[in-house]
Scaffold this active site. Sequence first.
Site, PDB file in Angstrom:
ATOM      1  N   ALA A 101       0.839  -1.201   0.000  1.00 31.70           N
ATOM      2  CA  ALA A 101       0.000   0.000   0.000  1.00 31.70           C
ATOM      3  C   ALA A 101       0.873   1.249   0.000  1.00 31.70           C
ATOM      4  O   ALA A 101       2.079   1.192  -0.234  1.00 31.70           O
ATOM      5  CB  ALA A 101      -0.928  -0.025   1.208  1.00 31.70           C
ATOM      6  N   SER A 102       0.261   2.381   0.290  1.00 25.43           N
ATOM      7  CA  SER A 102       0.940   3.666   0.160  1.00 25.43           C
ATOM      8  C   SER A 102       2.049   3.862   1.182  1.00 25.43           C
ATOM      9  O   SER A 102       3.089   4.439   0.877  1.00 25.43           O
ATOM     10  CB  SER A 102      -0.082   4.790   0.302  1.00 25.43           C
ATOM     11  OG  SER A 102      -0.785   4.656   1.528  1.00 25.43           O
ATOM     12  N   ALA A 132       3.080   1.240   3.624  1.00 23.43           N
ATOM     13  CA  ALA A 132       3.775   0.019   4.056  1.00 23.43           C
ATOM     14  C   ALA A 132       3.394  -1.157   3.178  1.00 23.43           C
ATOM     15  O   ALA A 132       2.495  -1.061   2.332  1.00 23.43           O
ATOM     16  CB  ALA A 132       3.414  -0.275   5.508  1.00 23.43           C
ATOM     17  N   VAL A 139       2.848  -5.654   3.538  1.00 25.29           N
ATOM     18  CA  VAL A 139       2.548  -6.678   4.528  1.00 25.29           C
ATOM     19  C   VAL A 139       3.068  -8.038   4.054  1.00 25.29           C
ATOM     20  O   VAL A 139       2.784  -8.451   2.920  1.00 25.29           O
ATOM     21  CB  VAL A 139       1.029  -6.763   4.795  1.00 25.29           C
ATOM     22  CG1 VAL A 139       0.724  -7.849   5.811  1.00 25.29           C
ATOM     23  CG2 VAL A 139       0.500  -5.423   5.281  1.00 25.29           C
ATOM     24  N   LYS A 188       3.677  -5.911   9.092  1.00 29.73           N
ATOM     25  CA  LYS A 188       3.471  -4.675   8.327  1.00 29.73           C
ATOM     26  C   LYS A 188       4.713  -3.803   8.488  1.00 29.73           C
ATOM     27  O   LYS A 188       5.050  -3.401   9.600  1.00 29.73           O
ATOM     28  CB  LYS A 188       2.220  -3.950   8.839  1.00 29.73           C
ATOM     29  CG  LYS A 188       1.866  -2.698   8.066  1.00 29.73           C
ATOM     30  CD  LYS A 188       0.552  -2.109   8.572  1.00 29.73           C
ATOM     31  CE  LYS A 188       0.168  -0.851   7.821  1.00 29.73           C
ATOM     32  NZ  LYS A 188      -1.102  -0.275   8.321  1.00 29.73           N
ATOM     33  N   ASP A 202     -10.634   5.048   7.385  1.00 30.22           N
ATOM     34  CA  ASP A 202     -10.177   4.621   6.063  1.00 30.22           C
ATOM     35  C   ASP A 202     -10.836   3.314   5.606  1.00 30.22           C
ATOM     36  O   ASP A 202     -10.149   2.330   5.331  1.00 30.22           O
ATOM     37  CB  ASP A 202      -8.653   4.450   6.097  1.00 30.22           C
ATOM     38  CG  ASP A 202      -8.024   4.543   4.716  1.00 30.22           C
ATOM     39  OD1 ASP A 202      -8.694   5.061   3.798  1.00 30.22           O
ATOM     40  OD2 ASP A 202      -6.881   4.092   4.558  1.00 30.22           O
TER      41      ASP A 202
END
Length: 575
Positions: free
Chosen positions: A155-156, A158, A160, A174, A315
């Site tokens: 993702a933006s 981090a 996983v 993460k 979010d």
Amino acid sequence: MLAWFLFLSITVSVVVYAVWKSVKNIMGWGNIYRRRMKVFTAALIIYLDYKAVQQRGKWTSKSKRTALWEKAHERNAKRVLSLIIKLEGLWVKLGQYLSTRADVLPEAYISLLKQLQDSLPPRPLKEVCRTIQKEFGKSMDDLFAEFVEKPLATASIAQVHRATLLNGQEVVVKVQHDGIKAIILEDLKNAKSIVNWIAWAEPQYDFNPMIDEWCKEAPKELDFDHEAENTRTVAANLGCKKSPGESYSSNRVNVLIPEVIQSTKSVLILEYMDGIRLNDTASLEAFGIDKQKIVEEITRAYAHQIYVDGFFNGDPHPGNFLVSKEAPHRPILLDFGLTKKLSSSLKHALAKMFLASAEGDHVALLSAFSEMGLRLRLDMPEQVMEITSVFFRSSTPATEAQQNLKSLAEQREKNMKAIQEKLQLNQKEVKRFNPVDAFPGDIVIFGRVLNLLRGLSSTMNVRIVYMDIMKPFAEAVLGNINKTPAANAQWIYNTPVHSDVEAKLRQLLVELGNNDKILGIQVCAYKDGEVIIDTAAGVLGRYDPRPVQPDTLFSVFSATKGVTAGMLHWLVDNG
């Protein structure tokens, strides 16, 4: 006109790029400023492209106009996606948000931006391991029995990875991207500048309160210790770890949240939960999962967080949810980096706003706005109620997106026309008129959550009636309002009793109140010029707890009947 717009777009882009190259060579600007120029150049090109299409559409037949706009959407969606993938950082968050708005955005944007939810290019494994070892002060072998190189999601902020601890427990790790903090902070500055530019060019679209709140909240996502604490708090509030024998509140929700194992500023280790992603339609169907029930339960979980707990995840995009493979299939809530804590007074005001909208109670709605610090530049309760009702409207499946867009546009046009007539504005003035005088930053994330939830339901192609699902949770906040007179000694307003008949009247009002015959009432009577009854009881509205007082103003209809009746009694008394 189109040629002029294209010429201007190309010329400005070339000039901007030339100036940037010159300054870069002179001052040695680095990656941060390259990002800035890319953002502003792309924003300008997209803006001018749509302006050109808008002008060209005036000279194009209706049959060809739709195709013209669809090509523009495809063209600009590709530009946006390309820019976001190059820049990453905060812009991925924006792309994720846009990808969920199937209820209002063209299909071209939705289909392209969906990939930003969890499938960005991963960072090198060496960088990931270096961050983990630096944060824990141990080697990978001292931390994990197994560490899967390929990330589950990127993702933006981090990515996983799946891993196994030395004790055999399966976890997810993460890991924050190296150097992402500086990039995010710079992106916030750029976003603020773009919002300022839009507010100058199109004053009715002033998003400064929203970007200001975003600038305040977004940096908190960079602290994974903070996220770990948020995760524990939300899990406890929702009762995710209660055993079957423990008691639940009447508004309990049935969701799962992974347990926090360990955290540092840049690394978060969580319990591994095997689940299906919401965008994996084939797997959802294979497991016989009811998408309607899943989205309804997610919505209930957010209603609980907002109205009952006053502490919610800001979010809710599809990438932050899984569905458990084991029956009963339950939503798994992920990623609590961006959360918002509401004060008790604001939580109360938001609940009142929601319920006032559900009941069509104009007085309670304006009271809620006042309590939360939302001020308007005009006095038009009907339009305010319509706009608020649109905000809490039921979601529409993606298949009805175009019709929904048309309906919203017609509603906006109707409201702007009413404003124009009310304030006697000309066409140019009404386009630049912003009806909001003061917008409380604390409700920005709340509004974002509602929009994301609506986008989520549209993406899943289900219809969610927010008024029905959220109402019990909002009522729980204002539960003390609807007390009967017997349970609330202040139901009769504390004023002197003028006569025996007034004392008897008050007993009658208590009985009527206990039988739900009265919400709020004023009674006043004169005899021979003297006051013999002056009593007020109840509350202003079902969701407005302010007591009715002798001097409370009510909306009065056909007021002359009371005057006429009074004059008639006066004539009778005088023979």
